[in-house]
Scaffold this motif. Sequence first.
Motif, mmCIF file in Angstrom:
data_model
loop_
_atom_site.group_PDB
_atom_site.id
_atom_site.type_symbol
_atom_site.label_atom_id
_atom_site.label_comp_id
_atom_site.label_asym_id
_atom_site.label_seq_id
_atom_site.Cartn_x
_atom_site.Cartn_y
_atom_site.Cartn_z
ATOM 1 N N SER A 59 -5.368 -1.664 -7.353
ATOM 2 C CA SER A 59 -6.579 -0.988 -6.917
ATOM 3 C C SER A 59 -6.201 0.405 -6.438
ATOM 4 O O SER A 59 -5.332 0.563 -5.584
ATOM 5 N N THR A 61 0.856 -1.181 0.000
ATOM 6 C CA THR A 61 0.000 0.000 0.000
ATOM 7 C C THR A 61 0.891 1.229 0.000
ATOM 8 O O THR A 61 1.864 1.294 0.748
ATOM 9 N N PHE A 71 -9.627 9.167 -1.272
ATOM 10 C CA PHE A 71 -10.390 9.500 -0.067
ATOM 11 C C PHE A 71 -10.338 11.000 0.197
ATOM 12 O O PHE A 71 -9.363 11.659 -0.163
ATOM 13 N N LYS A 80 -7.649 3.960 -4.805
ATOM 14 C CA LYS A 80 -8.768 4.535 -4.061
ATOM 15 C C LYS A 80 -8.437 5.974 -3.681
ATOM 16 O O LYS A 80 -7.321 6.264 -3.270
ATOM 17 N N ASN A 111 -17.893 4.304 -9.008
ATOM 18 C CA ASN A 111 -18.753 4.352 -7.821
ATOM 19 C C ASN A 111 -18.919 5.768 -7.261
ATOM 20 O O ASN A 111 -19.137 5.941 -6.060
ATOM 21 N N ILE A 153 -14.575 7.566 1.160
ATOM 22 C CA ILE A 153 -14.061 7.228 -0.169
ATOM 23 C C ILE A 153 -14.716 8.141 -1.207
ATOM 24 O O ILE A 153 -15.914 8.377 -1.174
ATOM 25 N N GLU A 186 -9.656 0.313 -10.966
ATOM 26 C CA GLU A 186 -8.715 -0.785 -11.152
ATOM 27 C C GLU A 186 -7.851 -0.440 -12.356
ATOM 28 O O GLU A 186 -8.360 -0.038 -13.398
ATOM 29 N N GLU A 224 -12.870 5.129 -6.858
ATOM 30 C CA GLU A 224 -11.874 4.071 -6.970
ATOM 31 C C GLU A 224 -11.773 3.607 -8.413
ATOM 32 O O GLU A 224 -12.643 3.901 -9.227
ATOM 33 N N LEU A 251 -12.996 7.733 -12.211
ATOM 34 C CA LEU A 251 -13.242 7.087 -10.921
ATOM 35 C C LEU A 251 -14.599 6.395 -10.934
ATOM 36 O O LEU A 251 -15.578 6.933 -11.452
#
Length: 126
Positions: free
Chosen positions: A32, A2, A36, A34, A109, A46, A51, A49, A107
């Motif tokens: 992945s 990470t 925030f 993300k 969602n 969040i 991939e 996000e 991005l």
Amino acid sequence: QTVQTAVVKSNLNPVWNEELMLSVPEQFGSISLKVFDHDIFSADDIMGEAEIDLQPLITSAIAFGDAGMFDDMQIGKWLKSNDNALVEDSIVNIIDGKVKQDMLIKLQNVECGELNLELEWLSLNH
């Protein structure tokens, strides 16, 4: 693994301009990503996000070996599709002896938001 960027405060269109390094094996799929917000008195929320498929970059870099032996040129491509978050096709290039891939990612969602990324492959074998 990470990695995390610094916090950009009070900005709805943050620019990071940071280098983050990950050790990635040759047979690797995606990372992945993300995003925030940063809250002082509560948990960070969040903001989106995505991939990112690293295989086009890895495959192209390995196929050409020592990129320093080549002039600037396109060596690969990751195509925009309904199965990925690309805004447009992403090209893998040799630039100044380095294998690089620029991409514009939408991005997921969230209502809106895009990230402009530049990936660079550094072989540990050279």
